[in-house]
Design a protein around this motif. Structure first.
Motif, PDB file in Angstrom:
ATOM      1  N   LYS A  86     -19.937 -11.857   7.603  1.00 37.14           N
ATOM      2  CA  LYS A  86     -20.727 -12.788   7.947  1.00 37.14           C
ATOM      3  C   LYS A  86     -22.150 -12.553   8.091  1.00 37.14           C
ATOM      4  CE  LYS A  86     -17.662 -15.753  10.829  1.00 37.14           C
ATOM      5  NZ  LYS A  86     -16.437 -14.936  11.047  1.00 37.14           N
ATOM      6  N   THR A  92     -18.078 -11.358  14.440  1.00 38.55           N
ATOM      7  CA  THR A  92     -18.848 -12.634  15.187  1.00 38.55           C
ATOM      8  C   THR A  92     -19.705 -11.750  16.146  1.00 38.55           C
ATOM      9  OG1 THR A  92     -18.690 -14.832  16.099  1.00 38.55           O
ATOM     10  CG2 THR A  92     -17.092 -13.188  16.748  1.00 38.55           C
ATOM     11  N   SER A 123     -13.450 -21.581  11.456  1.00 35.86           N
ATOM     12  CA  SER A 123     -15.080 -21.919  11.292  1.00 35.86           C
ATOM     13  C   SER A 123     -15.430 -23.375  11.820  1.00 35.86           C
ATOM     14  CB  SER A 123     -15.711 -21.759   9.998  1.00 35.86           C
ATOM     15  OG  SER A 123     -17.097 -22.075   9.918  1.00 35.86           O
ATOM     16  N   THR A 130     -14.633 -16.706  15.014  1.00 35.41           N
ATOM     17  CA  THR A 130     -15.999 -17.478  15.286  1.00 35.41           C
ATOM     18  C   THR A 130     -16.409 -17.781  16.802  1.00 35.41           C
ATOM     19  OG1 THR A 130     -17.625 -19.093  14.551  1.00 35.41           O
ATOM     20  CG2 THR A 130     -15.230 -19.594  15.104  1.00 35.41           C
TER      21      THR A 130
END
Length: 300
Positions: free
Chosen positions: A112, A159, A251, A209
């Motif tokens: 990410k 995350t 997500s 997440t």
């Protein structure tokens, strides 16, 4: 301490894709569409929040993680060996840095962007056995720096905490969520420590997440669930049960950022298991009273 979230709908299958290894789920705020991948089928998928308007693109090698570009059309993606830029509209692909040529048995896995627009990708052994994984930080020019040579067999995450001072990653085979001190300015990480450890009956922590209250939502490979955790204590606040064993990534998205999208995999399931889990490899969605955060974008 954030309150426990609630589900406000049943879990639904939005794409019965039969993915070998679904992963890399990312909601595009710009397109109001969901991107996700089948790593081992080398496929990128896109659909709307209801699973309609489907499109897919095939690649020559594995594709594992997806982020939107911040100021330009298209996506940043991790392929087997490193970062690339891909424009779904034109089909153009530009490979960037491949930072670990000496680890020929590795591939990139989860990844990410941080709030500053750097892309974080974790590498791992293709066979999920050798302790050869590392975390790489790609700058806006696409140059990858080895931020931590963790030597895990399977890397997942990352995350971040709401204040951006902690990065969380998963040492999947050890069933550990590892927290790092994170410097937002430099992107340096330090002081890794086990933040949460799962029991064997909880399976293996996979993608995850953070929601707008800082709670962590973690997919569980082998345990047919997603769990939600308090950001301070790690206490479990909610468990979302799924109709198949290998849950891989999560997500938030949708118009109100309150739909939780969940990927799954057929890989590793025997014929008898597949017979009783016909939705293995599907993309799922469930409505919650939580609100997610817009996915960070790549500054390059």
């Amino acid at each position: 301490m954030p309150a426990a979230p609630n589900l406000v709908s049943d879990v639904r299958c939005v794409w019965r894709a039969g993915a070998t290894l679904g992963e890399g789920v990312c909601w595009s705020s710009r397109e109001q569409a969901l991107y996700w991948v089948d790593i081992l089928d080398c496929t990128l998928n896109r659909c709307d929040a209801q699973g309609r308007g489907r499109a897919s693109w095939r690649f020559e090698d594995t594709i594992s993680a997806v982020a939107e570009r911040r100021d330009r059309p298209g996506l940043a993606v991790t392929l087997r060996r490193g970062l690339a830029l891909f424009d779904p509209e034109s089909g153009s692909l530009q490979r960037l840095h491949e930072p670990e040529p000496e680890r020929s048995g590795n591939r990139f896995n989860d990844g990410k962007c941080d709030a500053q627009g750097r892309f974080w990708g974790g590498s791992m052994d293709f066979d999920c056995e050798a302790p050869t994984g590392a975390w790489y930080r790609f700058d806006p020019q696409g140059q990858g720096t080895r931020a931590a040579d963790v030597l895990w067999a399977v890397t997942n995450g990352p995350t971040w905490s709401l204040d951006g001072r902690t990065m969380y990653t998963n040492d999947t085979l050890r069933r550990e969520v590892v927290a790092w001190d994170f410097d937002p300015d430099s992107g340096a990480i330090a002081q890794p420590r086990v933040w949460l450890r799962f029991d064997p009956h909880d399976g293996y922590p996979d993608g995850m997440t953070t929601d707008a209250q800082g709670r962590l939502w973690i997919a569980h490979w082998g345990a047919a669930c997603v769990s939600c955790h308090d950001p301070g204590t790690g206490a479990e606040l909610l468990r979302v049960q799924l109709p198949t064993s290998h849950i891989t990534n999560v997500s938030f998205g949708g118009a109100g950022m309150s739909t939780l999208f969940i990927t799954s995999a057929r890989f590793g399931l025997r014929t008898a298991q597949l017979a009783v889990e016909p939705l293995a490899g599907a993309l799922f969605a469930v409505e919650t009273d939580a609100r997610g955060l817009p996915a960070n974008t790549f500054a390059g």
